[in-house]
Design a protein around this motif. Structure first.
Motif, PDB file in Angstrom:
ATOM      1  N   GLU A 171       0.833  -1.208   0.000  1.00 29.31           N
ATOM      2  CA  GLU A 171       0.000   0.000   0.000  1.00 29.31           C
ATOM      3  C   GLU A 171       0.859   1.245   0.000  1.00 29.31           C
ATOM      4  O   GLU A 171       0.598   2.200  -0.732  1.00 29.31           O
ATOM      5  CB  GLU A 171      -0.860   0.037   1.265  1.00 29.31           C
ATOM      6  CG  GLU A 171      -2.164  -0.678   1.136  1.00 29.31           C
ATOM      7  CD  GLU A 171      -2.885  -0.686   2.472  1.00 29.31           C
ATOM      8  OE1 GLU A 171      -2.999   0.381   3.097  1.00 29.31           O
ATOM      9  OE2 GLU A 171      -3.306  -1.773   2.893  1.00 29.31           O
ATOM     10  N   TYR A 175       0.900   4.635  -2.477  1.00 27.93           N
ATOM     11  CA  TYR A 175       0.848   6.045  -2.085  1.00 27.93           C
ATOM     12  C   TYR A 175       2.097   6.758  -2.554  1.00 27.93           C
ATOM     13  O   TYR A 175       2.062   7.877  -3.043  1.00 27.93           O
ATOM     14  CB  TYR A 175       0.723   6.174  -0.560  1.00 27.93           C
ATOM     15  CG  TYR A 175      -0.608   5.705  -0.038  1.00 27.93           C
ATOM     16  CD1 TYR A 175      -1.790   6.276  -0.513  1.00 27.93           C
ATOM     17  CD2 TYR A 175      -0.697   4.712   0.925  1.00 27.93           C
ATOM     18  CE1 TYR A 175      -3.023   5.846  -0.037  1.00 27.93           C
ATOM     19  CE2 TYR A 175      -1.913   4.276   1.398  1.00 27.93           C
ATOM     20  CZ  TYR A 175      -3.077   4.846   0.916  1.00 27.93           C
ATOM     21  OH  TYR A 175      -4.284   4.431   1.384  1.00 27.93           O
ATOM     22  N   ASN A 180      -4.104   8.040  -4.651  1.00 30.79           N
ATOM     23  CA  ASN A 180      -4.816   8.474  -3.449  1.00 30.79           C
ATOM     24  C   ASN A 180      -5.475   7.270  -2.777  1.00 30.79           C
ATOM     25  O   ASN A 180      -5.385   6.142  -3.267  1.00 30.79           O
ATOM     26  CB  ASN A 180      -5.834   9.562  -3.778  1.00 30.79           C
ATOM     27  CG  ASN A 180      -6.853   9.090  -4.792  1.00 30.79           C
ATOM     28  OD1 ASN A 180      -7.179   7.903  -4.839  1.00 30.79           O
ATOM     29  ND2 ASN A 180      -7.345  10.005  -5.609  1.00 30.79           N
ATOM     30  N   THR A 181      -6.136   7.518  -1.647  1.00 29.73           N
ATOM     31  CA  THR A 181      -6.720   6.440  -0.862  1.00 29.73           C
ATOM     32  C   THR A 181      -7.694   5.612  -1.687  1.00 29.73           C
ATOM     33  O   THR A 181      -7.675   4.386  -1.649  1.00 29.73           O
ATOM     34  CB  THR A 181      -7.481   7.022   0.347  1.00 29.73           C
ATOM     35  OG1 THR A 181      -6.654   7.988   0.958  1.00 29.73           O
ATOM     36  CG2 THR A 181      -7.848   5.947   1.332  1.00 29.73           C
ATOM     37  N   THR A 184      -5.907   3.577  -4.303  1.00 31.58           N
ATOM     38  CA  THR A 184      -5.163   2.507  -3.654  1.00 31.58           C
ATOM     39  C   THR A 184      -6.091   1.385  -3.227  1.00 31.58           C
ATOM     40  O   THR A 184      -5.779   0.206  -3.369  1.00 31.58           O
ATOM     41  CB  THR A 184      -4.391   3.047  -2.436  1.00 31.58           C
ATOM     42  OG1 THR A 184      -3.567   4.113  -2.871  1.00 31.58           O
ATOM     43  CG2 THR A 184      -3.534   1.965  -1.811  1.00 31.58           C
TER      44      THR A 184
END
Lengths: 553, 352
Positions: A171, A175, A180-181, A184
């Motif tokens: 992860e 990043y 971005n979240t 991801t």
């Protein structure tokens, strides 16, 4: 020689009581009026009501998978990524919903969700509602709620395990490369946890569509499981039941094989598990909302249990949020009423015997798979795992039809078949625990005993058994608890009153309008309590003894 | 003549059609400390397990004290076995682990007490009798494993790489302990290891195994000074190897032409081919210019404390390892030519 006899007997047992009934169903769904035919399947799929039931069942399965995902996945992430006070206790509390089957819980929750139930009264008192609405409606929503609250721990556990299994740096790399979240999650995290998610979804889906007790309590009849239950009564003239069971069986097997293949072949292993901690400390507002979320979920998921407990103590519960008068008399009834006494007695006998059978099979199959070199071992491995994917309703249906008009006919005396169905369905768990115990048990421990002059029996008594028994008993206690509250096989196989086990007594009592539901609830609460105690003991044995026993060398 | 305790005769064993032991033959005599030495995967543990009776051979016989025990189950053999990972029973205390074999044989309480106490003294385990195996150290666990096997007074004690799970210091300590116990009890031992140092320091006889076969049996001295082939020579210690051709034979004196010039070798061995490998051990070279000379420059060195092993690189680019005493080490300077020679009877010769 002795080995071969034991091995053959075990194989025959599985062939006769597991493979044969399934084969029989298969045959009967294509065999009518002494001819091979697709007629039965055709009738089944073209009949309006039955088609509707099949669609309903599918819908139910898919909705429950979605709802359990909505609760289970966020929960798993919270426990994986944040550290907070009371985390370990909360983790256990979130497994609590599993101690009562949705069938039992549904009796209690009807009192909450009915037109003049607690929820409506509460909403009216708060001014949020003018006229009471029926939350349960046709019963479908009730089934969804109950099954969701019962099954989300399965999702939670599986996703937690998946999250634990991959390296957090995958992860971080995402990043680091500018994702971005959101990106991801969908590009990295979800693909990595997908095998676990798929496995959990399959289990939940099958569980939801084969659940018999809950729809029966909610009187929602247009589901495959309920149709199977009712067609059993006239199975000789109406063979649709066979086709329905066949559909469920095929569905289960497909999902199972797909899961196995998919998970077995998935290339998504990131190798070493992360070393650095990934848990973040939360503070202030964020921590407050986290707790709020957790406690809300927990509270909601325990509503069936609490309502069951309240119901069992209530003397008067009309037009009020909580009962207006309490009494303990229904617990007295549980121990004095003829029907409940029979149920408790029968269940204790059935479960005890089936647990003993489980211990026997679990031990020997685990031992054979791990230690013997014998032809046909692969077959035994498969056979002993099949009960995992055979829903209780299918097994019970198979027993009733296969053994009708034989000495084992459950219409006369179902004791043997009930015990058998209880134990068969738990054998895989015990085989797994003993097998893994044996794997961890260095063969040298046995050989050392032989080299010092000890024979097979002594080595078994002094070395093997003491070392295997913690795992075996932990598994056996669980098997006992689950058998005690087993629903599908109990409802189907126990036809005559004097053979009723607890579940069937609860079902019958719940349908008796006056005092029945209260007594059913008391019996349900007792069952819940026993399950809880068994779970507690079992995890205690497992966690402590095994941990300290197998670390040496 | 020493008394024969164990004879292994023509043993073959294969697993799933793959041969792991081929025609194994040897005899172990009373009070012997017999070593089976070989690299991992050569079948030595399987051989030991066949002797103990945990594995059945495809062919051949095991004879213990003149009795054929090939078909005897392991619990009727009275053979002690020390497992590589000790195999202590985690649910029994140290004292229960040790007493187990005696209890099985139904000795009286009194005798068991006495015998266990005796054995605990021998292996020096006083003070931990009432602890569980998980509560004692690795070295102590090893002692318990020894005691448990010794207590039943076995006809022979088998040890399967018993020191491989210990750190270097403990291994040295326990190696001495095992030697002492062997001396004190006089028990015949068969010991499997891949560690040549263990075999050389403890063994009275060594059987070297290579690839499912025993290639040489002899005393440590014999095997070190007169190895049967290059494999044994290099497995049992360090060697320098040089390829060459026999150009002249005069009785047992051979003249051999190599890259590094002419070498003279005295050998009683029958050498049939002309193409040979000659080799010598680092300590066989002496610092003088006589016969069989090697000339080169200091390349690098390994410091061992009492001795230094220096690597010399010749003009042709060959490397030779030579052992010198530390006190002589500053004689050799970089960039200076260094000259050594090896006497003709210290050179080993093997057919190519």
């Amino acid at each position: 020689m002795k080995r071969k006899i034991l091995f053959t007997l075990i194989l025959l047992f599985f062939l006769f009581f597991l493979v044969y009934p399934i084969f029989f169903i298969l045959l009967q769904s294509f065999y009518h009026n002494e001819k091979f035919t697709f007629e039965i399947l055709k009738i089944t799929l073209t009949n309006y009501i039955i088609r509707k039931s099949i669609i309903n069942s599918f819908l139910l399965g898919i909705i429950v998978v979605l709802t359990t995902s909505l609760i289970g996945i966020p929960l798993a992430f919270i426990f994986d990524r944040f550290s907070f006070e009371g985390k370990s206790v909360l983790r256990i509390l979130f497994l609590l919903p599993m101690i009562a089957s949705p069938f039992v819980g549904s009796i209690g929750i009807k009192q909450i969700l009915s037109r003049f139930g607690s929820l409506n009264i509460l909403l009216i008192k708060l001014g949020l509602l003018k006229n009471p609405i029926s939350w349960i409606g046709s019963g479908f929503l009730g089934i969804v709620i109950l099954q969701t609250l019962h099954l989300y721990p399965i999702m939670f556990l599986n996703i937690s395990a998946s999250l634990n299994n991959y390296d957090i740096s995958t992860e971080e790399a995402s990043y680091n490369l500018g994702a971005n979240t959101f990106q991801t999650f969908f590009k990295i995290i979800f693909p990595l946890i997908f095998p676990g998610y798929f496995a959990a979804s399959s289990i939940i889906f099958i569980w939801a569509i084969t659940d018999l007790g809950t729809p029966l309590v909610f009187e929602f009849n247009n589901l495959v499981s309920v149709k199977i239950f009712y067609t059993l009564k006239d199975i000789n003239t109406n063979p649709v039941g066979y086709a329905l069971v066949l559909i469920i069986l095929l569905l289960t097997l497909t999902l199972f094989i797909f899961t196995k293949k998919y998970i077995g072949k998935t290339p998504y292993t990131t190798g070493r598990v992360q070393v650095q901690t990934k848990e973040k400390n939360l503070k202030g507002k964020k921590l407050f909302f986290l707790y709020l979320f957790l406690f809300f979920i927990l509270l909601v998921s325990l509503i069936p249990h609490f309502s069951l407990i309240f119901y069992s103590f209530s003397k008067k519960w009309f037009f009020s949020i909580f009962p207006s008068q309490y009494t303990g008399e229904y617990y007295k009834v549980v121990f004095t009423h003829r029907l409940t006494k029979t149920g408790i007695f029968n269940s204790l006998i059935y479960s005890s015997i089936s647990t003993v059978i489980d211990i026997f099979f679990g031990f020997f199959i685990g031992y054979i798979l791990c230690r013997w070199k014998i032809k046909g071992k692969g077959l035994l491995d498969i056979l002993s795992m099949i009960p995992l994917v055979i829903p209780g309703i299918v097994l019970a249906f198979g027993y009733v039809t296969t053994f009708s008009n034989t000495i084992l006919d459950p219409k006369n005396n179902p004791v043997f078949l009930i015990i058998l169905s209880y134990s068969l369905r738990r054998i895989p768990y015990l085989v797994r625990t003993t097998y893994s115990s044996f794997l961890q048990l260095d063969q040298g421990l046995e050989e050392a005993s032989y080299s010092l002059g000890s024979n097979n029996i002594m080595t078994f008594k002094k070395i093997i058994f003491p070392l295997i028994s913690p795992g075996l008993f932990a598994g056996a206690i669980l098997a006992f608890a689950f058998s005690l509250m087993e629903v599908s096989c109990s409802l189907i196989l126990a036809i005559r009153e004097r053979f009723y086990p607890i579940s069937k007594v609860i079902y019958i009592l719940a349908g008796r309008v006056t005092d029945g539901p209260n007594t059913a609830c008391s019996l349900g609460v007792l069952g819940m309590l026993i399950t809880f105690i068994c779970l507690f003991i079992s995890t205690k044995i497992f966690a402590k003894k095994i941990g300290e026993f197998f670390r040496i060398g | 003549m020493d008394k024969e305790i164990l004879t292994v005769e023509n043993i073959d064993k294969s697993y799933e059609k793959k041969l792991v032991l081929q025609n194994i033959n040897f005899t172990v005599y009373e009070n012997d400390f017999f070593f089976i030495l070989g690299p991992s995967g050569c079948g030595k543990t399987t051989l030991l397990r066949i002797i103990a009776g945990f594995v059945e051979p495809d062919r051949g016989r095991i004879i213990l004290n003149k009795k054929d025990i090939t078909k005897t189950p392991p619990n009727k053999r009275n053979i002690g076995f020390v497992f590589q990972n000790y195999a202590l029973w985690p649910h029994m205390k140290v004292i229960e682990n040790i007493a187990y074999g005696l209890k099985i044989k139904k000795y009286s309480e009194e005798f068991i007490k006495k015998r266990v106490k005796e054995i605990i003294e021998i292996v020096k385990l006083e003070g931990v009798e009432n602890l569980y195996p998980s509560q004692i150290s690795g070295g102590q666990q090893q002692r318990v494993a020894l005691a448990r096997a010794l207590v039943i007074n076995p006809q022979i004690l088998l040890l399967d790489e018993p020191l491989s799970n210990l750190d270097a210091k403990l291994r040295d300590e326990l190696r001495r302990e095992i030697k002492r116990i062997h001396k004190e009890t006089g028990i015949t031992m068969v010991y499997v290891t891949h560690d040549q140092k263990e075999a050389m320091t403890l063994g009275t006889t060594i059987a070297v195994m290579k690839d499912k076969e025993i290639v040489q049996i002899g005393s440590p001295y014999e095997i070190y000074t007169n190895p049967i082939d290059i494999f044994v020579a290099s497995f049992i210690g360090e060697i320098n190897i040089l390829k060459g051709k026999i150009v002249k034979r005069e009785g047992d004196l051979l003249k051999i032409e190599t890259d590094e010039g002419i070498f003279f070798v005295k050998s009683k061995k029958q050498i049939n081919s002309e193409n040979v490998s000659i080799s010598f051990r680092p300590e066989s070279a002496v610092s003088e210019e006589k016969i069989n000379v090697i000339k080169g420059k200091l390349h690098d060195y390994e410091f061992y404390g009492d001795i230094v092993k220096i690597n010399i690189i010749t003009q042709k680019g060959n490397l030779f390892k030579i052992g010198v005493y530390t006190r002589d080490f500053n004689k050799y300077k970089k960039e200076e030519n260094i000259i050594f020679s090896i006497s003709e009877d210290k050179i080993m010769i093997f057919e190519q």
